[in-house]
Motif scaffolding. Structure first.
Motif, PDB file in Angstrom:
ATOM      1  N   LYS A 198       0.823  -1.209   0.000  1.00  0.00           N
ATOM      2  CA  LYS A 198       0.000   0.000   0.000  1.00  0.00           C
ATOM      3  C   LYS A 198       0.855   1.254   0.000  1.00  0.00           C
ATOM      4  CE  LYS A 198      -3.553   2.410   2.693  1.00  0.00           C
ATOM      5  NZ  LYS A 198      -4.418   2.360   3.900  1.00  0.00           N
ATOM      6  N   ARG A 199       1.983   1.213   0.675  1.00  0.00           N
ATOM      7  CA  ARG A 199       2.780   2.420   0.860  1.00  0.00           C
ATOM      8  C   ARG A 199       4.066   2.464   0.066  1.00  0.00           C
ATOM      9  NH1 ARG A 199       1.403   6.951   2.463  1.00  0.00           N
ATOM     10  NH2 ARG A 199       3.370   7.302   3.559  1.00  0.00           N
ATOM     11  N   LYS A 200       4.473   1.339  -0.580  1.00  0.00           N
ATOM     12  CA  LYS A 200       5.800   1.316  -1.166  1.00  0.00           C
ATOM     13  C   LYS A 200       5.892   0.334  -2.322  1.00  0.00           C
ATOM     14  CE  LYS A 200      10.668   0.820   0.261  1.00  0.00           C
ATOM     15  NZ  LYS A 200      11.589   0.514   1.402  1.00  0.00           N
TER      16      LYS A 200
ATOM     17  N   LEU B  41       4.936   5.270  -2.300  1.00  0.00           N
ATOM     18  CA  LEU B  41       3.805   5.533  -3.192  1.00  0.00           C
ATOM     19  C   LEU B  41       2.840   6.540  -2.578  1.00  0.00           C
ATOM     20  CD1 LEU B  41       2.999   1.864  -4.297  1.00  0.00           C
ATOM     21  CD2 LEU B  41       4.321   3.576  -5.547  1.00  0.00           C
ATOM     22  N   PRO B  42       2.262   7.406  -3.391  1.00  0.00           N
ATOM     23  CA  PRO B  42       1.224   8.319  -2.888  1.00  0.00           C
ATOM     24  C   PRO B  42       0.030   7.530  -2.350  1.00  0.00           C
ATOM     25  CG  PRO B  42       2.027   9.026  -5.041  1.00  0.00           C
ATOM     26  CD  PRO B  42       2.583   7.655  -4.806  1.00  0.00           C
ATOM     27  N   ASP B  43      -0.640   8.078  -1.355  1.00  0.00           N
ATOM     28  CA  ASP B  43      -1.787   7.385  -0.748  1.00  0.00           C
ATOM     29  C   ASP B  43      -2.882   7.076  -1.762  1.00  0.00           C
ATOM     30  OD1 ASP B  43      -0.585   7.410   1.742  1.00  0.00           O
ATOM     31  OD2 ASP B  43      -1.516   9.316   2.338  1.00  0.00           O
ATOM     32  N   ASN B  44      -3.087   7.991  -2.720  1.00  0.00           N
ATOM     33  CA  ASN B  44      -4.200   7.805  -3.659  1.00  0.00           C
ATOM     34  C   ASN B  44      -3.860   6.881  -4.828  1.00  0.00           C
ATOM     35  OD1 ASN B  44      -2.465   9.547  -4.978  1.00  0.00           O
ATOM     36  ND2 ASN B  44      -4.076  10.957  -5.673  1.00  0.00           N
ATOM     37  N   TRP B  45      -2.707   6.196  -4.770  1.00  0.00           N
ATOM     38  CA  TRP B  45      -2.343   5.240  -5.812  1.00  0.00           C
ATOM     39  C   TRP B  45      -2.815   3.828  -5.493  1.00  0.00           C
ATOM     40  CZ3 TRP B  45       2.888   5.740  -8.786  1.00  0.00           C
ATOM     41  CH2 TRP B  45       2.941   6.989  -9.410  1.00  0.00           C
ATOM     42  N   GLU B  46      -3.348   3.611  -4.349  1.00  0.00           N
ATOM     43  CA  GLU B  46      -3.739   2.260  -3.954  1.00  0.00           C
ATOM     44  C   GLU B  46      -4.764   1.679  -4.935  1.00  0.00           C
ATOM     45  OE1 GLU B  46      -5.406  -0.246  -0.056  1.00  0.00           O
ATOM     46  OE2 GLU B  46      -5.361   1.952  -0.036  1.00  0.00           O
ATOM     47  N   GLY B  47      -4.479   0.492  -5.441  1.00  0.00           N
ATOM     48  CA  GLY B  47      -5.386  -0.177  -6.370  1.00  0.00           C
ATOM     49  C   GLY B  47      -5.198   0.197  -7.818  1.00  0.00           C
ATOM     50  N   ASP B  48      -4.363   1.192  -8.110  1.00  0.00           N
ATOM     51  CA  ASP B  48      -4.128   1.599  -9.495  1.00  0.00           C
ATOM     52  C   ASP B  48      -3.148   0.644 -10.183  1.00  0.00           C
ATOM     53  OD1 ASP B  48      -5.778   3.730  -9.098  1.00  0.00           O
ATOM     54  OD2 ASP B  48      -4.188   5.239  -8.971  1.00  0.00           O
ATOM     55  N   GLU B  49      -3.202   0.624 -11.522  1.00  0.00           N
ATOM     56  CA  GLU B  49      -2.287  -0.218 -12.289  1.00  0.00           C
ATOM     57  C   GLU B  49      -0.981   0.532 -12.518  1.00  0.00           C
ATOM     58  OE1 GLU B  49      -2.050  -2.811 -16.452  1.00  0.00           O
ATOM     59  OE2 GLU B  49      -3.810  -1.545 -16.032  1.00  0.00           O
TER      60      GLU B  49
END
Length: 209
Positions: A125-127, A177-185
């Motif tokens: 989630k974070r990295k 990773l930015p917080d709002n990238w979770e689940g993105d490809e």
């Protein structure tokens, strides 16, 4: 119609046949009129513009990375233009309105430095973590080559990167990773730059386990 100034041998402004005259900073200049395009919106032209816009948008998001990644190709053109040329020839696919990037063919860097051949990424989630096998001593690979990391978000069409993340001998580095990238490809790349800054490796596209 053009206007002649200071007699027949003087400068002129306006249009005379295929020539345009104009004045700038007290001097007169002439240039050829731009050729008119009879149909600037043909399907082929729109397709080419679409390909250019797609490549430009991707490269603009990683421009500082590209400046290093294509530095070995700047003798006759800029690093960005070299990358654009490659993208249009090899990595932009489709036709008509179905234009897309083939990320398997994308090269965010390319050059003469030895790359690594065993690399894996792990995403949480974070990295995003990059792990590679140190191949120092193979060809021109050196232990103090600098690792360059890049992660591109396909959904948000933006990227994060670090051009000084670690050394080749470290075998590991990561990006937060930015917080709002979770689940993105995402798609990720690992490259190296020599310690003297003169050589760059062709980026390795990283596969997820």
């Amino acid at each position: 119609m053009g206007t002649i100034n200071q007699g027949i041998l003087g400068g002129f402004s306006g249009k005379v046949g295929p020539i345009v005259g104009f004045r700038w900073k007290s001097n007169y200049y002439i240039r050829a009129r731009a050729a008119k395009v009879s149909n600037p919106r043909t399907p082929k032209q729109q397709e080419q513009r679409g390909k250019f816009a797609t490549a430009f948008s991707f490269l603009k998001a990683i421009k500082p990375f590209i400046r290093i990644g294509y530095k070995e190709f700047t003798e006759k053109k800029s690093a960005f233009n070299a990358a654009m040329s490659y993208m249009l020839k090899k990595a932009i696919t489709g036709d008509g309105k179905d234009i897309r990037i083939d990320f398997n063919r994308v090269l965010v860097s390319t050059g003469s430095l030895m790359p690594v051949f065993e690399v894996q990424t792990t995403v949480t989630k974070r990295k995003i973590a990059f792990d590679w096998k140190d191949n120092s001593g193979m060809g021109n690979a050196e232990q103090d080559d600098t690792a360059m990391l890049l992660a591109y978000n396909k959904d948000k069409e933006t990227a994060i990167y670090d051009t000084e993340a670690a050394l080749r001998r470290d075998g590991h580095a990561g990006l937060v990773l930015p917080d709002n990238w979770e689940g993105d490809e995402l798609t990720a790349y690992l490259s190296f730059c020599s310690a003297d800054g003169n050589s760059v490796a062709t980026a390795s596209a990283c596969r997820y386990p």
